[in-house]
Design an enzyme around this catalytic site. Structure first.
Site, short mmCIF file in Angstrom:
data_model
loop_
_atom_site.label_atom_id
_atom_site.label_comp_id
_atom_site.label_asym_id
_atom_site.label_seq_id
_atom_site.Cartn_x
_atom_site.Cartn_y
_atom_site.Cartn_z
N ASP A 1 0.87 -1.18 0.00
CA ASP A 1 0.00 0.00 0.00
C ASP A 1 0.91 1.24 0.00
O ASP A 1 2.15 1.12 -0.17
CB ASP A 1 -0.99 -0.04 1.17
N HIS A 2 0.32 2.40 0.23
CA HIS A 2 1.12 3.64 0.23
C HIS A 2 2.17 3.65 1.35
O HIS A 2 3.26 4.16 1.17
CB HIS A 2 0.18 4.85 0.36
N CYS B 1 3.35 -2.84 4.02
CA CYS B 1 2.43 -1.74 4.33
C CYS B 1 3.13 -0.92 5.41
O CYS B 1 4.34 -1.06 5.61
CB CYS B 1 1.04 -2.22 4.71
N THR C 1 3.04 -1.03 8.68
CA THR C 1 3.60 -1.89 9.73
C THR C 1 3.90 -3.30 9.25
O THR C 1 4.56 -4.05 9.97
CB THR C 1 2.57 -2.04 10.88
N HIS D 1 11.13 -22.99 9.65
CA HIS D 1 10.07 -23.65 10.42
C HIS D 1 8.70 -23.55 9.77
O HIS D 1 7.90 -24.47 9.90
CB HIS D 1 9.99 -23.06 11.83
N HIS E 1 8.50 -29.92 11.15
CA HIS E 1 7.89 -28.66 10.70
C HIS E 1 6.95 -28.89 9.53
O HIS E 1 5.98 -28.16 9.36
CB HIS E 1 8.99 -27.66 10.33
#
Ligand code: RB5
Length: 143
Positions: A8-9, A65, A67, A98, A133
């Site tokens: 995104d921006h 994004c 975060t 994993h 795993h």
């Protein structure tokens, strides 16, 4: 490797840096947007990148994004996607070893860009360990 990228921006500048880094390495890129810092909705871009990976059009996906949180949530809603949100090289290594992560998410507003390139390198170059795993990633893929 063929890598789909999207943001995104809030992740746009980091996505562009990721593209430069991948090109330098010799990887091929499919850029699914966005194309500027104008405000857009991260679910659209997380879904587009995840669908490219899940359908086999791309081997890996990298999404950004502000975060990394929202776009990773969006990506993980697509069946077959294991998207790891990573803020360190260790997390990137472990999400490959994993979780057999086929997508990486990072935050353009929360992760230093130089560290982010080290995270991308670890994500691209670390192999899945399999074994116990694999049983767990099979369980994820059934959900
Ligand atoms: C956009 O302002 C911001 O909310 C988004 O980039 C992301 O951080 C959401 O998780």
């Amino acid at each position: 490797m063929l890598v789909a990228v999207a943001s995104d921006h809030g992740g746009y500048a980091l996505k562009e840096k990721v593209k430069d880094y991948l090109r330098q390495r010799g990887d091929k890129i499919v850029d699914l947007g966005t194309t500027s810092e104008e405000s857009v909705d991260y679910p659209i871009y997380g879904k587009a990148c995840a669908e490219a990976v899940a359908s086999g059009k791309a081997e890996r996906g990298i999404v950004c994004c502000g975060t990394g949180i929202g776009i990773s949530i969006a990506a993980n809603k697509v069946k077959g996607i294991r998207c790891g949100l990573c803020t360190s090289v260790e997390m990137a290594e472990l999400t490959r070893k994993h979780n057999n992560a086929n997508m990486l998410a990072m935050g353009g507003r929360t992760t230093d860009p130089d560290l982010a390139m080290e995270i991308v390198k670890a994500f691209m170059d670390t192999e899945f360990e399999g074994g116990r795993h694999k049983r767990r990633t099979d369980m994820l893929d059934e959900m």
